[in-house]
Design an enzyme around this catalytic site. Structure first.
Site, PDB file in Angstrom:
ATOM      1  N   ASP A 130      22.334 -22.239  24.175  1.00 31.69           N
ATOM      2  CA  ASP A 130      23.214 -22.848  23.174  1.00 31.69           C
ATOM      3  C   ASP A 130      24.623 -22.895  23.740  1.00 31.69           C
ATOM      4  OD1 ASP A 130      21.266 -23.245  21.195  1.00 31.69           O
ATOM      5  OD2 ASP A 130      21.492 -21.202  20.455  1.00 31.69           O
ATOM      6  N   ASP A 148      19.109 -29.028  19.190  1.00 27.99           N
ATOM      7  CA  ASP A 148      19.263 -28.630  17.789  1.00 27.99           C
ATOM      8  C   ASP A 148      19.898 -29.744  16.966  1.00 27.99           C
ATOM      9  OD1 ASP A 148      18.296 -26.100  18.528  1.00 27.99           O
ATOM     10  OD2 ASP A 148      20.320 -25.301  18.813  1.00 27.99           O
TER      11      ASP A 148
END
Length: 170
Positions: A130, A148
């Protein structure tokens, strides 16, 4: 002499599955490219200030959304990988069955590209990379990535598609 597309690639319902699979592949490539950059230029925890509400960071997520089950001991890697693979197979089946439904297929192919992007991370690293960090006044949204974001946009479009379908049926 040009060949006609195979029956498996073109549906009688008016469309081809290939543009939707191409969109999913494009999202997958963009996701993996950006994650490769982050892994190459940032150490875990490094951050770069971009704006007053956005940073680039390197974070590892061994769990699911919002780090759900991140500290579960390792089994979640394989469970989430299995769920991602099963979801990808189901989505491809749905894309083949409904290639002419544009919003529905855009939604599913966005989810597909994102899901595969995160499955690749889990298989290669044991965690999802991330790097997008949105924040305001000391509040931080959990770091996320392009996969995402694609999954989220896909889910929103899937809900919109269903609401539009219900509205049309009235």
């Amino acid at each position: 002499m040009a060949r006609a597309p195979s029956a498996s690639a073109v549906s009688a319902k008016g469309g081809s599955v290939w543009p939707w699979l191409a969109w999913a592949v494009l999202l997958l490539v963009a996701d993996q490219f950006t994650k490769t950059l982050i892994l190459g230029y940032y150490r875990l925890g490094d951050a770069t200030y971009v704006t007053s509400f956005f940073n680039i960071v390197r974070a590892h997520n061994t769990g699911a959304a919002f780090s759900f089950l991140a500290d579960a001991g390792g089994w979640q890697r394989w469970a989430f990988t299995g769920i991602g693979v099963a979801a990808a197979l189901f989505i491809v089946w749905q894309l083949r069955a409904h290639p002419g439904q544009k919003l529905f297929c855009f939604a599913l192919s966005s989810i597909l590209g994102g899901a595969i992007g995160n499955v690749v991370d889990r298989m290669m690293h044991g965690y999802v990379v991330d790097f997008l960090d949105v924040h305001a006044r000391g509040w931080h949204f959990p770091a996320f990535n392009l996969a995402d974001a694609a999954i989220t946009v896909g889910a929103i479009c899937l809900i919109a598609d269903e609401l539009l379908r219900v509205k049309r049926s009235r």
